[in-house]
Design a protein around this motif. Sequence first.
Motif, short mmCIF file in Angstrom:
data_model
loop_
_atom_site.label_atom_id
_atom_site.label_comp_id
_atom_site.label_asym_id
_atom_site.label_seq_id
_atom_site.Cartn_x
_atom_site.Cartn_y
_atom_site.Cartn_z
N ASN A 191 0.93 -1.14 0.02
CA ASN A 191 -0.09 0.11 -0.05
C ASN A 191 0.98 1.25 0.02
O ASN A 191 0.44 2.31 0.42
CB ASN A 191 -1.03 0.10 1.05
CG ASN A 191 -2.33 0.87 0.95
OD1 ASN A 191 -2.50 1.26 -0.34
ND2 ASN A 191 -2.81 1.47 1.87
N ILE A 192 2.08 1.14 -0.65
CA ILE A 192 3.10 2.23 -0.73
C ILE A 192 2.71 3.11 -2.05
O ILE A 192 2.60 4.36 -2.07
CB ILE A 192 4.37 2.00 -0.28
CG1 ILE A 192 4.51 1.42 1.19
CG2 ILE A 192 5.33 3.04 -0.75
CD1 ILE A 192 5.86 1.04 1.50
N TYR A 193 2.72 2.41 -3.10
CA TYR A 193 2.56 2.87 -4.39
C TYR A 193 1.41 3.61 -4.57
O TYR A 193 1.36 4.88 -5.17
CB TYR A 193 2.68 1.90 -5.67
CG TYR A 193 2.89 2.04 -6.80
CD1 TYR A 193 4.72 2.30 -7.24
CD2 TYR A 193 2.27 2.79 -7.70
CE1 TYR A 193 4.83 2.94 -8.30
CE2 TYR A 193 2.55 3.40 -8.95
CZ TYR A 193 3.94 3.42 -9.24
OH TYR A 193 4.44 3.99 -10.52
N PRO A 194 0.15 3.15 -4.14
CA PRO A 194 -1.24 4.01 -4.22
C PRO A 194 -0.91 5.31 -3.54
O PRO A 194 -1.33 6.45 -4.05
CB PRO A 194 -1.97 3.28 -3.40
CG PRO A 194 -1.60 1.97 -3.69
CD PRO A 194 0.01 1.75 -3.47
N LYS A 195 -0.24 5.20 -2.44
CA LYS A 195 0.20 6.62 -1.74
C LYS A 195 1.10 7.59 -2.66
O LYS A 195 0.71 8.64 -2.71
CB LYS A 195 0.70 6.41 -0.46
CG LYS A 195 -0.02 5.93 0.59
CD LYS A 195 0.45 5.45 1.86
CE LYS A 195 -0.46 4.89 2.90
NZ LYS A 195 -0.05 4.27 4.10
N ILE A 196 2.00 7.04 -3.19
CA ILE A 196 2.73 7.74 -4.33
C ILE A 196 1.96 8.34 -5.31
O ILE A 196 2.20 9.15 -5.84
CB ILE A 196 3.88 6.77 -4.78
CG1 ILE A 196 4.97 6.37 -3.49
CG2 ILE A 196 4.65 7.63 -5.95
CD1 ILE A 196 5.97 5.19 -3.92
N GLY A 197 1.13 7.31 -5.77
CA GLY A 197 0.30 7.87 -6.94
C GLY A 197 -0.56 8.94 -6.61
O GLY A 197 -1.00 9.96 -7.32
N ASN A 198 -1.32 8.83 -5.26
CA ASN A 198 -2.26 10.12 -4.77
C ASN A 198 -1.06 11.40 -4.77
O ASN A 198 -1.54 12.50 -4.99
CB ASN A 198 -2.70 9.81 -3.50
CG ASN A 198 -3.82 8.81 -3.60
OD1 ASN A 198 -4.58 8.40 -4.77
ND2 ASN A 198 -4.06 7.88 -2.44
N PHE A 199 -0.12 11.18 -4.48
CA PHE A 199 0.78 12.56 -3.98
C PHE A 199 1.30 12.86 -5.39
O PHE A 199 1.38 14.11 -5.72
CB PHE A 199 2.04 12.11 -3.37
CG PHE A 199 2.84 13.27 -3.14
CD1 PHE A 199 2.72 14.37 -2.17
CD2 PHE A 199 4.16 13.09 -3.78
CE1 PHE A 199 3.66 15.28 -2.14
CE2 PHE A 199 5.20 14.14 -3.67
CZ PHE A 199 4.78 15.03 -3.06
N GLY B 276 0.32 11.91 -8.75
CA GLY B 276 -0.44 11.71 -9.82
C GLY B 276 0.30 11.29 -10.99
O GLY B 276 0.54 9.91 -10.61
N ALA B 277 0.10 11.87 -12.20
CA ALA B 277 0.60 11.13 -13.42
C ALA B 277 2.06 10.88 -13.35
O ALA B 277 2.62 10.07 -14.10
CB ALA B 277 0.34 12.17 -14.73
N GLY B 278 2.84 11.66 -12.35
CA GLY B 278 4.26 11.00 -12.30
C GLY B 278 4.38 9.52 -11.89
O GLY B 278 5.48 9.05 -12.18
N ALA B 279 3.32 9.24 -11.22
CA ALA B 279 3.55 7.61 -10.62
C ALA B 279 3.09 6.71 -11.87
O ALA B 279 3.04 5.49 -11.84
CB ALA B 279 2.60 7.49 -9.56
N LEU B 280 2.54 7.27 -13.20
CA LEU B 280 2.26 6.17 -13.99
C LEU B 280 3.06 6.14 -15.39
O LEU B 280 2.79 5.85 -16.37
CB LEU B 280 0.97 6.96 -14.85
CG LEU B 280 -0.31 7.22 -14.11
CD1 LEU B 280 -1.11 7.79 -14.77
CD2 LEU B 280 -0.67 5.75 -13.58
N VAL B 281 4.62 6.40 -14.59
CA VAL B 281 5.76 5.95 -15.61
C VAL B 281 5.25 4.59 -16.06
O VAL B 281 5.15 3.88 -15.25
CB VAL B 281 7.07 6.24 -15.00
CG1 VAL B 281 8.21 5.46 -15.81
CG2 VAL B 281 7.31 7.64 -14.36
N PRO B 282 5.18 4.47 -17.32
CA PRO B 282 4.47 3.46 -18.12
C PRO B 282 4.96 1.95 -17.27
O PRO B 282 3.98 1.28 -16.97
CB PRO B 282 5.23 3.49 -19.62
CG PRO B 282 5.70 4.70 -19.77
CD PRO B 282 5.85 5.34 -18.29
N ILE B 283 6.09 1.41 -17.17
CA ILE B 283 6.28 0.24 -16.77
C ILE B 283 5.87 -0.12 -15.44
O ILE B 283 5.14 -0.93 -14.84
CB ILE B 283 7.64 -0.38 -17.09
CG1 ILE B 283 7.62 -1.82 -16.71
CG2 ILE B 283 8.55 0.18 -16.08
CD1 ILE B 283 7.01 -2.69 -17.76
N THR B 284 6.00 0.92 -14.36
CA THR B 284 5.69 0.73 -12.85
C THR B 284 4.10 0.97 -12.64
O THR B 284 3.48 0.39 -12.13
CB THR B 284 6.40 1.86 -12.24
OG1 THR B 284 6.08 3.17 -12.71
CG2 THR B 284 7.89 1.53 -12.24
#
Length: 163
Positions: A88-96, A98-106
């Motif tokens: 449950n760490i990556y969803p927190k990174i995504g909330n913080f 945004g689109a920066g966490a959508l780097v394609p492979i990750t």
Amino acid sequence: MENMMQESKKEEAKKERAKEYNDYVKQVTKTMSLPKNMFWAFIVGGIICTLGQGIGDVIKHYGVEEKAADSMTLLILIALSALLTGLNIYPKIGNFAGAGALVPITGFANSVAASAIEFKAEGFVMGLGCKIFTIAGPVILYGIFSSWILGVIYWAGQMFHWW
């Protein structure tokens, strides 16, 4: 005449409910700063990409050939993303970020792992097996389809000497 008055009252009540709802949505929706969101998306996306580059460079430093090192880097990034999603760490990174966490492979690995985690309560077959590609499925489908179309175009170009 009375029927028209009732319709008018219904319409006014409907508009009042819509206004109340919109006011409620404005009240509970957090405000965002676009420049701030863009900044953090850029920083976090850059960190993820830099991490991937660093992993690849370390692998190549130990004598692994470039293609194999690239594949190993992708596998490590996918594993890290899935692990961080499970913790449950990556969803927190995504909330913080945004689109920066959508780097394609990750981001792709996160979507697959999140779907698997969300539906694990339904069992391995109906939950995990059926729902794991809920989000990632369309990406896979259209990726394969567009690759096929481009392959046919490339083949036709070679066959008819278009290039």
